[in-house]
Design a protein around this motif. Structure first.
Motif, PDB file in Angstrom:
ATOM      1  N   GLY A 186       0.271  -8.380  -2.049  1.00  0.00           N
ATOM      2  CA  GLY A 186      -0.811  -7.524  -2.513  1.00  0.00           C
ATOM      3  C   GLY A 186      -1.444  -6.685  -1.412  1.00  0.00           C
ATOM      4  N   GLY A 187      -2.005  -5.557  -1.839  1.00  0.00           N
ATOM      5  CA  GLY A 187      -2.687  -4.667  -0.903  1.00  0.00           C
ATOM      6  C   GLY A 187      -2.132  -3.264  -0.985  1.00  0.00           C
ATOM      7  N   ASP A 188      -3.023  -2.283  -0.949  1.00  0.00           N
ATOM      8  CA  ASP A 188      -2.613  -0.897  -1.118  1.00  0.00           C
ATOM      9  C   ASP A 188      -2.585  -0.131   0.201  1.00  0.00           C
ATOM     10  N   SER A 189      -2.283  -0.829   1.291  1.00  0.00           N
ATOM     11  CA  SER A 189      -2.244  -0.160   2.590  1.00  0.00           C
ATOM     12  C   SER A 189      -1.109   0.866   2.618  1.00  0.00           C
ATOM     13  N   GLN A 190      -1.270   1.870   3.476  1.00  0.00           N
ATOM     14  CA  GLN A 190      -0.333   2.990   3.510  1.00  0.00           C
ATOM     15  C   GLN A 190       1.075   2.546   3.874  1.00  0.00           C
ATOM     16  N   HIS A 191       1.201   1.617   4.839  1.00  0.00           N
ATOM     17  CA  HIS A 191       2.554   1.248   5.271  1.00  0.00           C
ATOM     18  C   HIS A 191       3.309   0.536   4.157  1.00  0.00           C
ATOM     19  N   LYS A 192       2.609  -0.259   3.316  1.00  0.00           N
ATOM     20  CA  LYS A 192       3.276  -0.925   2.202  1.00  0.00           C
ATOM     21  C   LYS A 192       3.771   0.093   1.183  1.00  0.00           C
ATOM     22  N   GLN A 193       2.947   1.086   0.905  1.00  0.00           N
ATOM     23  CA  GLN A 193       3.337   2.093  -0.069  1.00  0.00           C
ATOM     24  C   GLN A 193       4.511   2.923   0.439  1.00  0.00           C
ATOM     25  N   SER A 194       4.469   3.321   1.704  1.00  0.00           N
ATOM     26  CA  SER A 194       5.497   4.220   2.225  1.00  0.00           C
ATOM     27  C   SER A 194       6.836   3.507   2.428  1.00  0.00           C
ATOM     28  N   LEU A 195       6.817   2.182   2.622  1.00  0.00           N
ATOM     29  CA  LEU A 195       8.059   1.440   2.876  1.00  0.00           C
ATOM     30  C   LEU A 195       8.632   0.788   1.625  1.00  0.00           C
ATOM     31  N   SER A 196       7.978   0.944   0.488  1.00  0.00           N
ATOM     32  CA  SER A 196       8.404   0.242  -0.726  1.00  0.00           C
ATOM     33  C   SER A 196       9.233   1.144  -1.636  1.00  0.00           C
ATOM     34  N   THR A 197       9.984   0.496  -2.533  1.00  0.00           N
ATOM     35  CA  THR A 197      10.730   1.225  -3.564  1.00  0.00           C
ATOM     36  C   THR A 197      10.277   0.822  -4.961  1.00  0.00           C
ATOM     37  N   SER A 198       9.395  -0.177  -5.074  1.00  0.00           N
ATOM     38  CA  SER A 198       8.906  -0.620  -6.383  1.00  0.00           C
ATOM     39  C   SER A 198       7.535  -1.254  -6.204  1.00  0.00           C
ATOM     40  N   THR A 199       6.864  -1.481  -7.329  1.00  0.00           N
ATOM     41  CA  THR A 199       5.516  -2.040  -7.259  1.00  0.00           C
ATOM     42  C   THR A 199       5.222  -2.863  -8.498  1.00  0.00           C
ATOM     43  N   VAL A 200       4.339  -3.856  -8.331  1.00  0.00           N
ATOM     44  CA  VAL A 200       3.893  -4.720  -9.427  1.00  0.00           C
ATOM     45  C   VAL A 200       2.365  -4.689  -9.439  1.00  0.00           C
ATOM     46  N   PRO A 201       1.729  -4.391 -10.580  1.00  0.00           N
ATOM     47  CA  PRO A 201       0.264  -4.401 -10.625  1.00  0.00           C
ATOM     48  C   PRO A 201      -0.285  -5.817 -10.575  1.00  0.00           C
ATOM     49  N   LEU A 202      -1.387  -5.987  -9.864  1.00  0.00           N
ATOM     50  CA  LEU A 202      -2.090  -7.268  -9.785  1.00  0.00           C
ATOM     51  C   LEU A 202      -3.533  -7.063 -10.246  1.00  0.00           C
ATOM     52  N   ASP A 203      -4.028  -8.014 -11.017  1.00  0.00           N
ATOM     53  CA  ASP A 203      -5.397  -7.937 -11.523  1.00  0.00           C
ATOM     54  C   ASP A 203      -6.205  -9.142 -11.092  1.00  0.00           C
ATOM     55  N   TRP A 204      -7.483  -8.894 -10.798  1.00  0.00           N
ATOM     56  CA  TRP A 204      -8.462  -9.943 -10.555  1.00  0.00           C
ATOM     57  C   TRP A 204      -9.399  -9.921 -11.771  1.00  0.00           C
ATOM     58  N   ILE A 205      -9.292 -10.925 -12.623  1.00  0.00           N
ATOM     59  CA  ILE A 205     -10.027 -10.875 -13.880  1.00  0.00           C
ATOM     60  C   ILE A 205     -10.921 -12.096 -14.033  1.00  0.00           C
ATOM     61  N   VAL A 206     -11.878 -11.969 -14.912  1.00  0.00           N
ATOM     62  CA  VAL A 206     -12.692 -13.110 -15.330  1.00  0.00           C
ATOM     63  C   VAL A 206     -12.797 -13.058 -16.847  1.00  0.00           C
ATOM     64  N   ALA A 207     -12.486 -14.175 -17.482  1.00  0.00           N
ATOM     65  CA  ALA A 207     -12.646 -14.311 -18.929  1.00  0.00           C
ATOM     66  C   ALA A 207     -13.991 -14.984 -19.180  1.00  0.00           C
ATOM     67  N   ARG A 208     -14.855 -14.302 -19.924  1.00  0.00           N
ATOM     68  CA  ARG A 208     -16.219 -14.791 -20.149  1.00  0.00           C
ATOM     69  C   ARG A 208     -16.444 -15.108 -21.620  1.00  0.00           C
TER      70      ARG A 208
END
Length: 389
Positions: free
Chosen positions: A334-356
Motif C-alpha cells: 500500500g501507498g501512493d508514492s511516486q516511485h510505486k506508481q512509476s514502477l508498477s504495471t497494475s494496481t489493487v484498491p485498498l480501503d480503510w473502512i468502519v462499519a457502524r
C-alpha cells in the motif's frame, strides 16, 4: 405417469458466530492453519503473521477470536481487539478492530489485504454474517483497515449499519507472469521518463562495478542484513527530522522474530543490491504463493556524490531477479508514492473502512462533522471573496 413438482432449493446452512477470548480456544493455531490452507489468503492473514503478532501483544489487550462455522465446520476466523472510544467528548462507542489493536504504535507493523480468513467465495457472506452478529450483540463499530476483500457497496445496502470509507489507497505491483507470457521486457513496460531516469542512474552506479543482487541464505544472515537495512532506513529519516519506522521497538521485535522463525520456510526475502563492492541498499519482503511482497527498504544515498535514485535502481534489480526466479507478482504494497506508481504495471484498491451500527449518536457525529467541514470551507474562501470586493 405423475411428475413430482420441482422442489425449491434448500436454504444455505446457517452461519453460527462466536466471539471469545483467544486464551479460551487452545486449538486456534490448528484451526487457523487448516482454514489458511484452502483460503488463498495474503501473507498478512497467515498464522505466520497473525500468530507472531498475538504472541507479542501486551497481555493487557486480551484479544478475542471471531469464529464462524457452517454445518459444524469452521469457515471463517478473525482476531478482534476491543476498545472503548470517545470522540468529541460526546460520542461513546464500543469498537472492535479486525486483526489490529487500535493502538498506533502496535499497529505500525501495518497489516495489508486485511479481512476475515475464509474461502474466497464465502468472504462477502461471512463478513455480512459477522457484522450482523456483532451489531446484534451490542458492538457499535468494526474497523477494517487496508482491505480489498470487503464489498462496501453491499455492506451499505443493509439497514443495521452504515459503512464509512475512512481513507483509500492502492497497492501497486508488477504482474511478472503477464510479462513473461507476452515476452515483454519489464523496463519496456514502464513509461519513457521512468526508463530514462533508471538508465541514467544505473550507468552512474555501474562506474563502481557490475550489479550484484544477493539473497540472504540463512536466518542468521537475514537478521544481520535486516539490521543493516534498518540502520540505513533510520539514517535517512532521522536526517529529515523524522523518527523512522525502526524506532518502534514493537515493530522491530516483531520483524526480527518473524525473520528468525520463518526464513527457513522460504517465506522471507532479504536482498542486498550492490555495484562492485558498494552496497546501495537492502530490500525486505515476504514470499507467499509466488508473490513477492516488498515490505521495507534501507537505501544508501551517499554511495555517489549525487542522489542517483538508489530506490528505483534497487527495485528494478529486485523485480528482474524475482522474475528470473519464477515469481508471478511483485507487490509494492500500500501507498501512493511516486516511485510505486512509476514502477508498477497494475494496481489493487485498498480501503480503510468502519462499519457502524445505525444509531442516532453516529448520525449526530456525522452532522457535527459536516457542519465543521462547511465552516472550515467558509473560512478558507472568505478572505479571497473580500479581496475581490
Amino acid at each position: 405417469m405423475s411428475v413430482d413438482p420441482p422442489q425449491p432449493p434448500a436454504p444455505p446452512p446457517a452461519i453460527d458466530c462466536r466471539l471469545l477470548p483467544v486464551a479460551e480456544l487452545p486449538e486456534l493455531k490448528k484451526l487457523w492453519c487448516e482454514l489458511q490452507a484452502d483460503s488463498n489468503c495474503s501473507y498478512f492473514l497467515t498464522w505466520h503473521w497473525i500468530g507472531n503478532w498475538l504472541e507479542q501483544l501486551p497481555s493487557a489487550l486480551r484479544p478475542m477470536v471471531l469464529v464462524l462455522t457452517e454445518s459444524g465446520k469452521v469457515s471463517g476466523l478473525a482476531i478482534m481487539v476491543a476498545r472503548q472510544l470517545r470522540r468529541h467528548g460526546l460520542i461513546s462507542s464500543r469498537a472492535l478492530y479486525l486483526n489490529k489493536t487500535g493502538d498506533e504504535a502496535l499497529d505500525e507493523i501495518t497489516i495489508e489485504y486485511n479481512g476475515i480468513l475464509s474461502l474466497p467465495q464465502q468472504r462477502d457472506e461471512l463478513t455480512l454474517a459477522a457484522l450482523d452478529f456483532l451489531t446484534a450483540n451490542g458492538w457499535d463499530e468494526i474497523f477494517i483497515d487496508a482491505t480489498c476483500s470487503v464489498d462496501t457497496n453491499q455492506l451499505s445496502r443493509h439497514g443495521r449499519w452504515n459503512t464509512v470509507r475512512r481513507s483509500a489507497s492502492h497497492a501497486y505491483g508488477v504482474d511478472l507472469t503477464a510479462l513473461r507470457t507476452n515476452g515483454a521486457s519489464y523496463l519496456d513496460s514502464l513509461g519513457s521518463n521512468t526508463r530514462q531516469q533508471y538508465r541514467r542512474a544505473a550507468r552512474a552506479y555501474e562506474t563502481l562495478g557490475p550489479l550484484r543482487v544477493e539473497v540472504a541464505g540463512t536466518p542468521e544472515e537475514a537478521v544481520a542484513w535486516y539490521g543493516e537495512m534498518s540502520r540505513l532506513h533510520q539514517a535517512y529519516w532521522i536526517a529529515k527530522g523524522k523518527s523512522g519506522a525502526f524506532s518502534n521497538p514493537f515493530l522491530d521485535n516483531f520483524h526480527r522474530r518473524l525473520i528468525a522463525d520463518r526464513m527457513r520456510y522460504g517465506e522471507i526475502q532479504l536482498l542486498r543490491i550492490s555495484f562492485g563492492e558498494r552496497c546501495i541498499g537492502y530490500l525486505y519482503g515476504f514470499l507467499w504463493d509466488g508473490v513477492v511482497l516488498n515490505y521495507q527498504s534501507g537505501l544508501d544515498y551517499n554511495v555517489l556524490p549525487e542522489r542517483n535514485r538508489p530506490g528505483v535502481v534497487a527495485h528494478v534489480a529486485a523485480i528482474e531477479f524475482n522474475s528470473l526466479a519464477g515469481a508471478r507478482y511483485y507487490d509494492f504494497l500500500g501507498g501512493d508514492s511516486q516511485h510505486k506508481q512509476s514502477l508498477s504495471t497494475s494496481t489493487v484498491p485498498l480501503d480503510w473502512i468502519v462499519a457502524r451500527r445505525a444509531s442516532a449518536k453516529f448520525w449526530l457525529e456525522d452532522a457535527m462533522r459536516a457542519t465543521r467541514n462547511r465552516l472550515r470551507a467558509q473560512r478558507r474562501t472568505t478572505p479571497a471573496q473580500h479581496q475581490g470586493e
